[in-house]
Design an enzyme around this catalytic site. Structure first.
Site, PDB file in Angstrom:
ATOM      1  CG  ASP A 155      -1.989  -1.160   1.204  1.00 50.25           C
ATOM      2  OD1 ASP A 155      -1.891  -1.935  -0.001  1.00 50.25           O
ATOM      3  OD2 ASP A 155      -2.832  -1.184   2.234  1.00 50.25           O
ATOM      4  CE1 TYR A 175      -3.134   2.396  -6.212  1.00 47.77           C
ATOM      5  CE2 TYR A 175      -3.685   3.566  -4.462  1.00 47.77           C
ATOM      6  CZ  TYR A 175      -4.258   3.248  -5.417  1.00 47.77           C
ATOM      7  OH  TYR A 175      -5.207   3.828  -6.513  1.00 47.77           O
ATOM      8  CG  ASP A 176      -0.818   5.180   0.188  1.00 45.54           C
ATOM      9  OD1 ASP A 176      -1.820   4.934  -0.397  1.00 45.54           O
ATOM     10  OD2 ASP A 176      -0.764   4.980   1.343  1.00 45.54           O
ATOM     11  CE  LYS A 187     -31.650 -10.274  -3.779  1.00 40.68           C
ATOM     12  NZ  LYS A 187     -31.534  -9.634  -2.970  1.00 40.68           N
ATOM     13  NE  ARG A 191     -34.618  -2.004  -8.186  1.00 35.04           N
ATOM     14  CZ  ARG A 191     -35.744  -2.321  -7.313  1.00 35.04           C
ATOM     15  NH1 ARG A 191     -35.787  -1.849  -6.029  1.00 35.04           N
ATOM     16  NH2 ARG A 191     -36.623  -2.966  -7.811  1.00 35.04           N
ATOM     17  CE  LYS A 210     -34.009 -12.746   0.403  1.00 38.51           C
ATOM     18  NZ  LYS A 210     -34.778 -11.536   0.220  1.00 38.51           N
ATOM     19  CB  CYS A 251     -21.517 -19.723  44.674  1.00 45.74           C
ATOM     20  SG  CYS A 251     -22.854 -19.539  43.514  1.00 45.74           S
TER      21      CYS A 251
HETATM   22  S1  IVH Z   1     -29.545  -8.879 -10.635  1.00 45.20           S
HETATM   23  C1  IVH Z   1     -33.101  -8.250 -13.175  1.00 45.20           C
HETATM   24  N1  IVH Z   1     -27.736 -10.044  -9.204  1.00 45.20           N
HETATM   25  O1  IVH Z   1     -30.836  -7.721  -5.483  1.00 45.20           O
HETATM   26  C2  IVH Z   1     -32.074  -8.509 -12.176  1.00 45.20           C
HETATM   27  N2  IVH Z   1     -29.273  -8.785  -8.227  1.00 45.20           N
HETATM   28  O2  IVH Z   1     -34.038  -8.364  -5.371  1.00 45.20           O
HETATM   29  C3  IVH Z   1     -31.510  -7.504 -11.359  1.00 45.20           C
HETATM   30  N3  IVH Z   1     -28.516  -8.276  -5.848  1.00 45.20           N
HETATM   31  O3  IVH Z   1     -31.937  -4.753  -6.863  1.00 45.20           O
HETATM   32  C4  IVH Z   1     -30.454  -7.976 -10.374  1.00 45.20           C
HETATM   33  N4  IVH Z   1     -26.884  -9.463  -5.646  1.00 45.20           N
HETATM   34  O4  IVH Z   1     -29.600  -4.975  -5.673  1.00 45.20           O
HETATM   35  C5  IVH Z   1     -28.841  -9.346  -9.348  1.00 45.20           C
HETATM   36  N5  IVH Z   1     -25.847 -11.318  -8.000  1.00 45.20           N
HETATM   37  C6  IVH Z   1     -26.909 -10.357  -7.999  1.00 45.20           C
HETATM   38  C7  IVH Z   1     -27.402  -9.662  -6.908  1.00 45.20           C
HETATM   39  C8  IVH Z   1     -28.531  -8.610  -6.980  1.00 45.20           C
HETATM   40  C9  IVH Z   1     -27.725  -8.541  -5.192  1.00 45.20           C
HETATM   41  C10 IVH Z   1     -29.823  -7.230  -5.285  1.00 45.20           C
HETATM   42  C11 IVH Z   1     -29.974  -6.044  -6.367  1.00 45.20           C
HETATM   43  C12 IVH Z   1     -31.364  -5.951  -6.691  1.00 45.20           C
HETATM   44  C13 IVH Z   1     -31.994  -7.044  -5.869  1.00 45.20           C
HETATM   45  C14 IVH Z   1     -33.249  -7.724  -6.391  1.00 45.20           C
END
Ligand code: IVH
Length: 670
Positions: free
Chosen positions: A34, A37-38, A116, A137, A314, A432
């Site tokens: 680092d 880089y700095d 996700k 968004r 999920k 105790c």
């Molecule tokens: S694709 C049309 N891929 O989840 C598809 N979304 O519930 C649009 N998200 O608004 C999203 N990881 O912010 C996609 N690997 C992933 C994701 C992801 C998180 C979030 C994203 C989206 C929300 C949808």
């Protein structure tokens, strides 16, 4: 006029810095420290300061310094930002795959499998390779222009690399790693500012700052997971290939992304990521499957606000809301009083939770948890469930702050809290019954004496009936006494007697650990056994001798001497040995105090020549080396230290000045 060589050097620096950024954020494979880089960055900044004409909007120096905004302006998304349909269990997921197969009229589907991420959805617009606009968004149609904030995130390139399309909108997630989040909260706490509840809120809050200089200080990261508007001709025909292209152009993508074929592999991916969830550097709340073929995606199209070609499967949420029914106090083996929240049962992180630890008085006060409160509970991986925070707005008027009892709830002895300690303790010691029970359970536990069958129900009865008051009493138990207890027959009583008998052949380290000396865990017990080799030497060792054992500092040493200074402890040890507890002889290592440590000496010492310093270190078992490397433990720096001290700082190696060096020699006299 800007001199030619200066212009050339600044272009070179810009290029170098961008390359290193790419290696760090996109390839996760940094090639320079680092500090280096700095140095490059400040060299560029200095040139630009002298010749302001050199500054380009995509220069890496231009990430910070923008003025605060009054409001965010609106951005209309050229292609709406959609959301994802959810699957909550295997049936939902299987139904999704079936629908896709039926609509496409095929037997097996190829999917892109991704994590996700729990972050904030973002759109990044690149025109002719330059990052020109970034937006949240919002409602999917219109978001907020957070370009200046996004520019401060080093994982987002200000300019694309290679052969990119003229127009490209990248979609992805701004997020914070678990470590970044906890570091940020530590800093917030120090500054007396508000704490964030989780990494998602921290990322969202950091992006919503009107002052980009605040955002710049937040540890934000970015992953790309798709594209918005673009010039079709330059993009490949599958989602996984598109992601690879994005990576080539300089955008980070998740290393967990994989192509899978058929529902069976979807299940396997879900399971695999679920197992690794707790170890990932960032929080995720599920996995996403996207039909990989773009032509197939187009055939499937959309339903309301979500694509038919993708689904988010999920995980069990790690946080849930429930009510604190009561706050009770548990007494541990060493008398420590731990407040525990009794909860209305709630399903979180895959199990039903009814209790959450509140750690200690300070912690309760900090979080201000009261009986009757509605709280957020968190359970991640195998960790003990915790109260994250109280929903103040739901607090009933009758809820009173928690008070640590002044008397032990089990034995009625005084509760004391020593200055500087977070923990309040029952002063009753082995009088105790809670401490009796816990110390017996510890003694019998698997890593200690390993007495099979000696579980909490049995120990509670043994203590309640007065058959056993301390660990030595265990070995005087008669089979008839055991057989007369609840849920005990002749046979199980016989088994317990046999288990007690078996436990007598042990090892010195197990025995030491079993004694339950404060702060003497398994590893410390092993170190003690190895260093001294026999119990007598440990029992009579003084503070100074104990501190020579690896990993034993003054506090642990004090706990050990205090333990062996109590006559009742020695009496119990005597009875245990008389009962026939034995262990094989241990060969004491009593290593030289500095063995295994590597030193480097640099600069001029006043009190002795370098050779003498070297010899004295070697006598104590240390290795003295001529150059600093990752293996160096200490650098001793006299006056005029050279590059070795710099190198040590770079590698985060402890540097001792002469005074500290002399005191180290003194502490480790043979
Ligand atoms: S694709 C049309 N891929 O989840 C598809 N979304 O519930 C649009 N998200 O608004 C999203 N990881 O912010 C996609 N690997 C992933 C994701 C992801 C998180 C979030 C994203 C989206 C929300 C949808």
């Amino acid at each position: 006029m800007i001199p030619k060589d200066i212009a050339k050097r600044s272009a070179e620096l810009r290029n170098l810095i961008n390359q290193h950024n790419y290696r760090y954020y996109v390839l996760d494979d940094p090639s320079i420290p680092d500090a280096e880089y700095d140095r490059l960055l400040s060299e560029l900044a200095a040139l630009e300061k002298e010749y302001p004409g050199l500054v380009t909007p995509d220069s890496p120096t231009q990430r910070v310094g923008a003025k605060p905004l009054d409001v965010f302006s609106e951005v209309k998304h050229a292609v709406p930002m959609l959301s994802l349909a959810n699957a909550f269990d295997k049936e939902d997921m299987d139904a999704f795959d079936r629908r896709v197969r039926e609509r496409l009229n095929i037997n097996i589907v190829e999917y892109a499998a991704e994590t996700k991420l729990d972050g904030v959805a973002i759109s990044l617009l690149f025109e002719n390779g330059v990052f020109v606009q970034g937006a949240t968004r919002g409602d999917g149609e219109t978001g907020e222009d957070v370009t200046l904030n996004l520019r401060t995130i080093k994982a987002i390139p200000l300019r694309l690399m290679g052969n990119y399309p003229d127009l490209l909108e990248v979609r992805g997630e701004v997020y914070m790693s678990k470590k970044g989040f906890s570091d940020l909260n530590k800093t917030q706490k120090k500054k007396g500012e508000k704490l964030f509840a989780n990494p998602r809120n921290a990322a969202a809050g950091s992006l919503r700052q009107l002052d980009p200089n605040i955002t710049a200080q937040r540890p934000l990261l970015f992953f790309a997971h798709g594209v918005g508007q673009h010039d079709r001709t330059m993009l490949p025909g599958t989602h996984t290939e598109i992601l690879k292209k994005l990576q080539k152009w300089g955008l980070p993508i998740s290393p967990e992304t994989k192509m899978v074929t058929g529902i069976g592999q979807c299940h396997a991916y879900y399971r695999m990521i679920g197992e690794r969830r707790a170890d990932l550097a960032y929080e995720i709340d599920g996995v996403v499957f996207k039909v990989n073929d773009i032509a197939q995606q187009e055939l499937l199209g959309f339903v309301s606000r979500a694509p038919r070609w993708a689904i988010a499967w999920k995980f069990q949420p790690e946080e849930e809301i429930t009510k604190v029914v009561d706050i009770e106090v548990q007494v541990g083996r060493t008398g420590a009083l731990t407040p525990v929240a009794r909860l209305e049962p709630v399903f979180v992180g895959g199990v039903t939770v009814t209790n959450a630890t509140l750690h200690n008085e300070d912690e309760i006060r900090r979080k201000d948890v009261r009986a009757g409160d509605t709280v957020i509970i968190r359970r991640a991986g195998d960790v003990i469930p915790e109260v994250v925070r109280v929903l103040q707005e739901k607090r009933p008027e009758s809820a009173r702050p928690f008070q640590m009892p002044r008397k032990c709830p089990i034995c009625g002895s005084d509760v004391e809290r020593l200055e500087g300690e977070a923990v309040a303790r029952c002063s009753g010691g082995l009088f105790c019954s809670a401490q009796q029970i816990q110390s017996i359970l510890h003694f019998a536990s698997r890593l200690a004496m390993d007495i099979e069958g000696m579980g909490d129900k049995l120990v509670e009865q043994l203590v309640a009936t007065g058959h056993v008051r301390n660990v030595a009493d265990l070995y005087t138990l008669k089979q008839e006494q055991l057989a007369s207890l609840d849920r005990m027959g002749e046979k199980s009583a016989g088994n317990i007697i046999q288990a007690l008998e078996n436990s007598k052949q042990t090892t010195l380290n197990r025995f030491l650990y079993a004694l339950g000396i404060r702060e003497v865990g398994e590893a410390t017990a092993r170190n003690l056994a190895q260093h001294f080799g026999n119990l007598e030497l440990i029992r009579t060792a003084n503070q100074e001798e104990l501190e020579k054992v690896p990993d034993i500092g003054p506090i642990v040493a004090r706990h050990i001497t205090t333990f062996f200074a109590q006559s009742h402890n020695n009496k119990i040890i005597g009875r245990l040995l008389d009962a026939g507890i034995t262990w094989p002889k241990v060969k004491a290592s009593r290593k030289k105090p500095l063995s295994g440590k590597t030193f480097v000496i640099t600069g001029v010492l006043e009190s002795m020549k370098r050779d003498e310093a070297k010899e004295r270190l070697q006598t104590l078992g240390a290795k003295v080396s001529g150059s600093v490397s990752k293996k160096t433990n200490y650098v001793i720096a006299g006056s005029d230290p050279g590059s070795k001290a710099d190198k040590a700082r770079e590698l985060n190696i402890e540097i001792l000045n002469e005074k500290e060096f002399l005191s180290l020699l003194d502490r480790n006299r043979l």
